[in-house]
Motif scaffolding. Structure first.
Motif, short mmCIF file in Angstrom:
data_model
loop_
_atom_site.label_atom_id
_atom_site.label_comp_id
_atom_site.label_asym_id
_atom_site.label_seq_id
_atom_site.Cartn_x
_atom_site.Cartn_y
_atom_site.Cartn_z
N GLU A 272 -15.44 -3.61 3.05
CA GLU A 272 -14.89 -2.25 3.24
C GLU A 272 -14.28 -1.71 1.95
O GLU A 272 -14.46 -0.53 1.61
N TRP A 273 -13.58 -2.55 1.20
CA TRP A 273 -13.03 -2.10 -0.09
C TRP A 273 -14.15 -1.60 -1.00
O TRP A 273 -14.05 -0.54 -1.62
N GLU A 274 -15.23 -2.38 -1.06
CA GLU A 274 -16.36 -2.00 -1.93
C GLU A 274 -16.97 -0.67 -1.51
O GLU A 274 -17.22 0.21 -2.33
N ARG A 275 -17.22 -0.56 -0.21
CA ARG A 275 -17.90 0.66 0.27
C ARG A 275 -17.00 1.88 0.16
O ARG A 275 -17.44 2.98 -0.15
N LEU A 276 -15.71 1.66 0.43
CA LEU A 276 -14.77 2.78 0.30
C LEU A 276 -14.77 3.28 -1.15
O LEU A 276 -14.85 4.48 -1.43
N ALA A 277 -14.73 2.33 -2.09
CA ALA A 277 -14.72 2.71 -3.51
C ALA A 277 -16.00 3.47 -3.86
O ALA A 277 -15.96 4.51 -4.53
N ALA A 282 -10.53 8.88 -0.91
CA ALA A 282 -9.21 8.53 -1.43
C ALA A 282 -8.37 7.90 -0.31
O ALA A 282 -8.69 8.03 0.88
N ILE A 283 -7.28 7.24 -0.73
CA ILE A 283 -6.37 6.61 0.22
C ILE A 283 -5.00 7.28 0.14
O ILE A 283 -4.52 7.59 -0.95
N ALA A 284 -4.39 7.47 1.31
CA ALA A 284 -2.98 7.87 1.36
C ALA A 284 -2.19 6.61 1.73
O ALA A 284 -2.31 6.09 2.84
N HIS A 285 -1.41 6.14 0.77
CA HIS A 285 -0.61 4.91 0.97
C HIS A 285 0.74 5.33 1.57
O HIS A 285 1.46 6.13 0.96
N CYS A 286 1.06 4.77 2.74
CA CYS A 286 2.25 5.20 3.49
C CYS A 286 3.17 4.00 3.72
O CYS A 286 3.27 3.49 4.84
N PRO A 287 3.85 3.54 2.67
CA PRO A 287 4.55 2.25 2.76
C PRO A 287 5.72 2.22 3.73
O PRO A 287 5.95 1.19 4.38
N ASP A 288 6.46 3.31 3.84
CA ASP A 288 7.61 3.27 4.74
C ASP A 288 7.14 3.18 6.19
O ASP A 288 7.66 2.40 7.00
N SER A 289 6.14 3.97 6.52
CA SER A 289 5.57 3.93 7.86
C SER A 289 5.02 2.54 8.17
O SER A 289 5.24 1.99 9.25
N ASN A 290 4.33 1.96 7.20
CA ASN A 290 3.73 0.64 7.43
C ASN A 290 4.79 -0.40 7.74
O ASN A 290 4.60 -1.28 8.59
N ALA A 291 5.93 -0.29 7.06
CA ALA A 291 7.02 -1.24 7.31
C ALA A 291 7.68 -0.96 8.65
O ALA A 291 7.96 -1.86 9.44
N PHE A 292 7.93 0.33 8.90
CA PHE A 292 8.71 0.69 10.09
C PHE A 292 7.95 0.38 11.38
O PHE A 292 8.55 -0.05 12.37
N LEU A 293 6.63 0.59 11.37
CA LEU A 293 5.83 0.28 12.57
C LEU A 293 5.37 -1.18 12.58
O LEU A 293 4.70 -1.60 13.51
N GLY A 294 5.70 -1.90 11.52
CA GLY A 294 5.25 -3.29 11.44
C GLY A 294 3.73 -3.39 11.36
O GLY A 294 3.11 -4.33 11.87
N SER A 295 3.11 -2.43 10.68
CA SER A 295 1.65 -2.37 10.65
C SER A 295 1.04 -3.39 9.70
O SER A 295 -0.09 -3.86 9.92
N GLY A 296 1.75 -3.70 8.62
CA GLY A 296 1.23 -4.63 7.62
C GLY A 296 1.49 -4.09 6.23
O GLY A 296 2.14 -3.05 6.07
N LYS A 297 1.02 -4.82 5.24
CA LYS A 297 1.30 -4.45 3.84
C LYS A 297 0.04 -4.00 3.13
O LYS A 297 -0.92 -4.76 3.01
N PHE A 298 0.07 -2.79 2.65
CA PHE A 298 -1.06 -2.25 1.90
C PHE A 298 -1.12 -2.92 0.52
O PHE A 298 -0.09 -3.11 -0.12
N ASN A 299 -2.33 -3.24 0.08
CA ASN A 299 -2.47 -3.89 -1.23
C ASN A 299 -2.89 -2.87 -2.30
O ASN A 299 -4.07 -2.60 -2.49
N LEU A 300 -1.86 -2.33 -2.97
CA LEU A 300 -2.12 -1.32 -4.00
C LEU A 300 -2.98 -1.90 -5.13
O LEU A 300 -3.80 -1.20 -5.72
N GLY A 301 -2.80 -3.18 -5.40
CA GLY A 301 -3.57 -3.83 -6.46
C GLY A 301 -5.06 -3.75 -6.19
O GLY A 301 -5.86 -3.48 -7.10
N LYS A 302 -5.45 -3.96 -4.94
CA LYS A 302 -6.88 -3.89 -4.62
C LYS A 302 -7.40 -2.47 -4.78
O LYS A 302 -8.51 -2.25 -5.27
N ALA A 303 -6.59 -1.51 -4.35
CA ALA A 303 -7.02 -0.10 -4.48
C ALA A 303 -7.23 0.23 -5.97
O ALA A 303 -8.23 0.84 -6.34
#
Ligand code: GUN
Ligand code: ZN
Length: 421
Positions: A272-277, A282-303
């Protein structure tokens, strides 16, 4: 009547299209009558060459912040997120969004939403409205009236949602078309219409396909969510069994384009990373939401490694603040937690120029450079001797020492702290 040329004297910090960071401790920002940046100069070099100036010494001018993902109708349930995504949508978000059947309520909330954006220096945003065409129309009108740079869409949902929010596919697509015809490019291009399938789970395949066709025909931006939550991912593939993975749904229906902004993108596979690229989305990185909902950690390095344009999103109301400087702080923490090094300067750029790139608006905004529109924020700095390092931290993270005094979009004042109480 056109405004006269205006000049503001203050410290100034901006990323640039050339990839540099420009800091001038004593700058003059000149704004032409059309609200474009005419010039940026160093006051000390030509102290008498500037004509009439607004003296804002003690302030720092930065580009307006670009929020690449949030929800207008969730303004009043900010901070309510408790627990995983799908449960929160059912318990809190959907009942609140159902209230937007009342267009007057929608109008009140739209004003509050814009008050909040202005107060944190957000000049440009890409946001979801609800699935009510009339409320969405009102929200567009208010964005035009108030002068913000808004990309907004009618939220598409024809399944897996309460009846009050369900909009049949043909009605949803026709309403989107009508709203796009009226508002895409309105206010001299400040306003854009985005095709807005909520996420794959809440849309049938015909609706997703119709949305893709509409976007292609009118060359409209697309916003949706992807891979935010593990259970969401599993249910999406049950709902859309023709796809091998989450991204495959959007690919199959034609929604994965270079005009697409995908929020979250936390649980992506290597493929998916390859195909998305490759798609240019584009990606909207939403770190506060991800933490607050316990969704997981986005990997900015991969992006970054994949060269994917990645802006920041407050994701109100799963995010607890409209302030992109808070989102930057959370992005810093998340990056550290996943072993990625990122600086305050890089995050400041992400909250401004990179967000503009993600939205396809970097030719107009995102940095303070001659020829771009004068979308800028005046931060009131309580630091006596501002140098570049301190300026970067204040612009990147620090709200208390540098609260927003004024916010301008295309040269027009859209927020003034002195008159906001
Ligand atoms: N996925 C689908 N709808 C939503 C929403 O309103 N908020 C978030 N955070 N994720 C979503
Ligand atoms: Zn969202």
């Amino acid at each position: 009547m056109a405004n006269p040329t205006r000049r503001y004297r203050a410290a100034l910090l901006t990323p640039t299209d050339a990839g540099e960071l420009l800091f001038l401790p004593d700058a003059v920002l000149e704004v032409d009558p059309q609200g474009r940046i005419a010039s940026i100069s160093d006051y000390q070099r030509e102290p008498h060459a500037h004509g009439l100036l607004q003296d804002l010494r003690g302030h720092l001018i930065v580009p307006g912040f670009v929020d690449t993902h949030l929800h207008v109708p969730q303004t009043r349930v900010i901070g309510s997120a408790a627990g995983p995504l799908l449960e929160w949508l059912d318990s809190t978000v959907f009942p609140e969004e159902a209230r937007f059947a009342d267009t007057d309520y929608a109008a009140q909330v739209a004003h509050q939403f814009l008050d909040c954006c202005g107060s944190v220096g957000t000049t440009t945003f890409m946001a979801f409205a609800t699935s009510h065409p009339a409320a969405t129309e009102r929200t567009f009108e208010i964005c035009v009236e108030r002068g913000f740079r808004a990309t907004l869409g009618l939220t598409l949902m024809d399944q897996n949602c309460p009846p009050a929010l369900r909009l049949a596919s043909d009605v949803a697509l026709q309403s989107s078309r009508e709203l796009a015809q009226r508002f895409h490019g309105a206010a001299d291009g400040l306003i854009r219409f985005a095709v807005t399938p909520r996420f794959a789970l809440s849309c049938s395949r015909p609706l997703l396909e119709g949305a893709a066709k509409l976007s292609e025909e009118l060359q409209l931006p697309i916003q949706t969510h992807i891979s935010e939550n593990a259970r969401e991912g599993v249910e999406t593939l049950i709902e859309h069994p023709y796809a091998a993975d989450y991204l495959g749904v959007y690919e199959a229906v034609g929604l994965l384009t270079s005009r697409t902004i995908l929020a979250h993108a936390i649980h992506l596979t290597a493929s998916e990373w390859e195909r998305l690229a490759a798609s240019g989305a584009a990606i909207a990185h939403c770190p506060d939401s991800n933490a607050f909902l316990g969704s997981g950690k986005f990997n900015l390095g991969k992006a970054l490694a994949h060269g994917i344009r990645t802006g920041l999103g407050s994701d109100v109301a799963a995010g607890r603040s409209f302030d992109l400087r808070r989102a930057s702080s959370h992005a810093f923490d998340t990056a550290r937690e996943v072993g990625v090094d990122v600086s305050a300067a890089a995050l400041f750029e992400r909250a401004t120029l990179e967000g503009a790139r993600a939205l396809g608006l970097a030719d107009k905004v995102g940095s303070l450079e001659p020829g771009k529109d004068a979308d800028f924020v005046v931060l009131s700095t309580k630091v006596p001797q501002l140098d570049q390092h301190v300026a970067v931290r204040l612009a990147g993270f620090g709200a208390e020492l540098a609260p927003v005094a004024r916010t301008y979009v295309r040269g027009r004042l859209v927020f003034d702290a002195r008159s906001s109480f």
